[in-house]
Design an enzyme around this catalytic site. Structure first.
Site, mmCIF file in Angstrom:
data_model
loop_
_atom_site.group_PDB
_atom_site.id
_atom_site.type_symbol
_atom_site.label_atom_id
_atom_site.label_comp_id
_atom_site.label_asym_id
_atom_site.label_seq_id
_atom_site.Cartn_x
_atom_site.Cartn_y
_atom_site.Cartn_z
ATOM 1 C CB THR A 49 -0.920 0.040 1.242
ATOM 2 O OG1 THR A 49 -0.140 0.417 2.394
ATOM 3 C CG2 THR A 49 -1.572 -1.309 1.498
ATOM 4 C CB CYS A 50 0.250 4.865 -0.226
ATOM 5 S SG CYS A 50 -0.996 5.164 1.034
ATOM 6 C CB SER A 109 -3.887 2.837 9.335
ATOM 7 O OG SER A 109 -4.318 1.629 8.756
ATOM 8 N N GLY A 115 -10.530 2.790 7.062
ATOM 9 C CA GLY A 115 -11.192 1.603 6.533
ATOM 10 C C GLY A 115 -10.603 1.031 5.269
ATOM 11 C CG MET A 193 -6.268 6.835 -2.577
ATOM 12 S SD MET A 193 -4.533 7.121 -2.149
ATOM 13 C CE MET A 193 -3.775 7.134 -3.765
#
Length: 428
Positions: A49-50, A109, A115, A193
């Site tokens: 993920t980022c 996170s 979420g 996003m």
């Protein structure tokens, strides 16, 4: 076999390192194939993920497997392993399991409780199944983690009002210019996003938005989801013109190389232009800092925004932790029950051999004509008897929580039935 994870995240690794290790979805299959070919890795799954890259794997031998995965990351990023190692974390066994549970629940996170990560874990599981990276253990671990993530969001309030990376970017923009209604916003990209960027920008009062995407149709579909907003869609070849016409530009495309850099921005940049890059790999090249009139922010700059709402969510996180302890115990119980599989397999194999031998004898005594006519019924009868006899012992053996009691039971079964383990059969 041992469960392990090697990875890095926003907590210890800056974006300029994370982007070198990002694995886009089209490259997942090749990465899984390469990792699966290593001699000490039985199963593997990649979560990219980022804000993180994590490789979960089942190791035949833990230390060499960790070295293999670490070297894979060094080769991929073209960073000398001794230089990369300080950014990497390694978690084993129970710690690795709990980490994935926490990731799925949003507790690891950048934005506590966000979420989007749960959907990303689901995608990791799906792709790892598709490309045959996961086997029995990682498949169960990811199913348990997805269930845990859903449970935390259902049974606690941690997901209520949780901001995302996109909304944090809009908040950062509002910190720079409180009245977003006075700003011309441009969003590059039309994925999830970008949808969240549009949603939060409108909620914060933005009323002039331009969408630019390689697929203009997809950008138009995104704009159509906000019929009450004034959104202009421009083709990709007008990207720089759209930037020139904007005060704030948000980038969230899946490009693997920067789409904005000093060379192409120099001609269109104007005083006060702000770029908010939430993509990893970055969409905006670091050399944009050479342009004095441009102010550029990336995902690591969001930490100050996120810190404002973290404290109020910590109590919710404590509630989630207790639920995850239950999920961990459930997985551990399943994991320990695998110890019984060789014994159960050996017992079933031995009883099935006896059944087949006795069935053959009985059918030969009944005569060919009778045997041929009734063989299917007689075979079903014998299989049913065997299954019913074995059912209770197998269920009780798997359900036994006391490790020593379970091992004594297995030892008794081996002694009473003179069982051979699969490894012994393979050697004979």
């Amino acid at each position: 076999m041992n469960i392990a994870v090697v990875g890095l995240s926003h907590k210890t690794t800056p974006v300029e390192i994370r982007e070198k290790l990002s694995i886009p979805e089209p490259q997942i299959e090749a990465a899984i194939a390469q990792l699966s070919s290593y001699p000490n890795i039985e199963e593997v799954a990649l979560l990219s993920t980022c804000n993180r890259l994590e490789i979960y794997f089942i190791a035949k031998d833990t230390e060499p497997a960790v070295r293999e995965v670490s070297q894979f990351l060094a080769d991929r990023s073209r960073i000398y392993l001794p230089q990369l190692r300080p950014y990497l974390f390694v978690l084993l066994h129970q710690d690795a399991v709990m980490h994935l549970l926490r990731v799925s629940a949003g507790l690891e996170s950048l934005v506590l409780g966000e979420g989007q990560i749960l959907a990303q874990v689901k995608t990791t599981h799906k792709l790892s199944q598709k490309y045959k990276g996961v086997g029995r253990v990682l498949n169960q671990l990811f199913k348990q983690s997805i269930s845990a993530g859903k449970r935390v969001r259902t049974e606690t309030s941690i997901g209520t009002g949780a901001v995302s990376i996109s909304s944090a970017a809009v908040e950062l923009a509002q910190m720079k210019v409180p009245n977003l209604g006075s700003q011309r916003l441009c969003i590059l990209g039309a994925g999830k996003m970008s949808r969240l960027l549009v949603q939060h920008a409108i909620a914060k009062g933005a009323n002039s938005l331009t969408l630019v995407n390689r697929s203009q149709t997809r950008a138009e579909e995104l704009a159509a989801k906000f019929p009450d907003a004034h959104i202009t869609v421009r083709p990709w070849d007008e990207m720089l013109a759209a930037v020139a016409d904007s005060d704030m530009v948000f980038t969230g495309t899946g490009a693997t190389e920067p789409i904005l850099h000093a060379d192409n921005l120099r001609a269109v940049a104007h005083p006060g232009l702000m770029l908010f890059d939430i993509a990893v790999p970055r969409n905006v090249h670091a050399n944009v800092s050479e342009l004095e009139e441009v102010h550029c922010f990336n995902v690591d700059d969001l930490k100050a925004v996120v810190a404002q709402n973290q404290e109020s969510r910590r109590q919710m996180a404590l509630e989630a932790e207790s639920l995850l302890e239950e999920e961990l115990a459930s997985f551990e119980s399943w994991w320990r029950s695998l110890e019984t599989v060789p014994t159960i397999s050996s017992l079933r194999r031995k009883v099935e051999t006896i059944r087949e031998q006795e069935l053959e004898k009985a059918l030969s005594r009944l005569g060919a004509e009778f045997a041929e006519k009734h063989q299917e019924v007689i075979e079903a009868l014998t299989r049913g008897i065997v299954n019913k006899i074995l059912h209770d012992p197998m269920v009780q053996l798997r359900a036994q929580q006391d490790i020593e009691a379970r091992r004594r039971a297995m030892k008794t079964l081996h002694l009473l039935f003179d069982l051979e383990l699969e490894e012994e059969i393979a050697r004979s």
